[in-house]
Scaffold this active site. Structure first.
Site, PDB file in Angstrom:
ATOM      1  N   HIS A   1    -129.476  72.741  15.008  1.00 15.40           N
ATOM      2  CA  HIS A   1    -130.599  73.727  15.309  1.00 15.40           C
ATOM      3  C   HIS A   1    -130.108  74.756  14.070  1.00 15.40           C
ATOM      4  CE1 HIS A   1    -132.051  72.509  19.066  1.00 15.40           C
ATOM      5  NE2 HIS A   1    -131.041  71.946  19.037  1.00 15.40           N
TER       6      HIS A   1
ATOM      7  N   TYR B   1    -127.997  62.993  22.655  1.00  8.96           N
ATOM      8  CA  TYR B   1    -127.946  62.912  23.903  1.00  8.96           C
ATOM      9  C   TYR B   1    -129.127  62.596  24.644  1.00  8.96           C
ATOM     10  CZ  TYR B   1    -129.656  67.767  23.213  1.00  8.96           C
ATOM     11  OH  TYR B   1    -130.006  68.558  22.874  1.00  8.96           O
TER      12      TYR B   1
END
Length: 309
Positions: free
Chosen positions: A223, A197
């Site tokens: 993450h 993104y």
């Protein structure tokens, strides 16, 4: 010729007064930081001949940055968050601490309190019809021992590049889970392949990057926080190989050791074994954490996070 007065006794005294150094109240650490910030700021104003128009433009930028809640984004984009990793790496090297999976930036989009699962979990709520992703791996210490009971705290974006909590269209804790490793130190999860993104194109971070001639794109990534008793907390993320921005991440989070191979498959027998049909993807990635007896090193760094305020 620009006039320089910051070195004069009167201005130095003024900056000390503005920083609270002439009183006994307040916090000494805050005073020291503000004093340094003020001294460096007036030096920048003088050395670069900053005009009043430029000064107030910068003040307004800070107002807009706060209104859009992009401060965490701009510090990543300017490399400051990555610099903290480099500094901690250097401190580790100086202290003789080595080994394990490299750290990299947390970013601003973690949400505390994701559901806790034993051994495996499904991250997605089934709404986003992305490519199913099946990821697994193990958590080890630096001597190769698997760590049972370690917590793999995982979060990532959807196929539109947005995160639950910050995107109100997604369900609570979508694409966020905490997984406790099994007796062999293994974790597994089902999710969807995330998308990369970019910064909001109309936001202050991208506006600043435009002035620097830089893009604001991130590669697809996932993450992780990895924690285990008597081991150092690890903040890291994996970037998925093959992404256009893999080695051109505006947030400087890519590290060679953190590039994960993602394999796409149309094998319907394997798909059936996973309980899906059609195309799917697989990732296998192990994490290694360092031993420590220091309680503070076993905890993630303190900062304001969503649902921890």
């Amino acid at each position: 010729m620009s006039v320089k007065i910051s070195h004069t006794a009167d201005v130095q005294k003024f900056l000390e007064e503005a920083s609270g150094l002439h009183n006994d109240a307040g916090d000494a650490r805050t005073k020291a930081l503000i004093h340094r910030i003020l001294r460096d700021s007036v030096s920048i104003i003088e050395d670069l001949a900053v005009t009043p128009e430029e000064f107030w433009k910068a003040v307004n930028y800070l107002n807009v940055l706060g209104t859009r809640q992009e401060a965490g984004l701009v510090v990543a984009g300017l490399g400051l968050e990555h610099y903290l990793d480099l500094l901690m790496d250097a401190e580790d090297e100086q202290a003789g601490q080595s080994g394990g999976t490299p750290r990299t930036i947390e970013g601003p989009l973690y949400v505390a309190g994701a559901p806790l699962s034993q051994g495996e979990a499904r991250l997605d709520d089934g709404v986003d019809q992305g490519v199913p992703l099946f990821m697994q791996g193990r958590v080890f210490n630096t001597v190769g021992e698997p760590l049972a009971g370690a917590v793999v705290d995982v979060w990532h974006a959807n196929t539109g590049g947005s995160y639950s909590y910050f995107d109100s269209t997604q369900s609570d804790f979508n694409l966020r889970r905490r997984i406790v490793t099994d007796a062999d130190g293994r974790y597994r999860f089902r999710s969807i392949v995330p998308s990369g993104y970019g910064c909001p194109p109309d936001g202050p971070t991208q506006h600043l990057l435009d002035q620097l001639g830089r893009h604001g794109q991130r590669p697809a990534h996932i993450h992780f926080f990895i924690s285990a008793p008597d081991h150092r907390h690890l903040t890291t993320q994996i970037n998925l190989d093959g992404d256009e921005y893999l080695h051109d991440d505006f947030a400087y989070a890519t590290r060679d050791e953190l590039i994960a191979r993602i394999t796409f498959s149309d094998d319907q027998k394997r798909a059936s074994d996973y309980g899906v049909s059609g195309r799917f993807a697989e990732i296998e990635f192990d994490f290694t954490v360092q031993k420590t007896i220091e309680p503070l090193e076993q905890q993630r760094k303190t900062r304001v996070r969503a649902l921890e305020c």
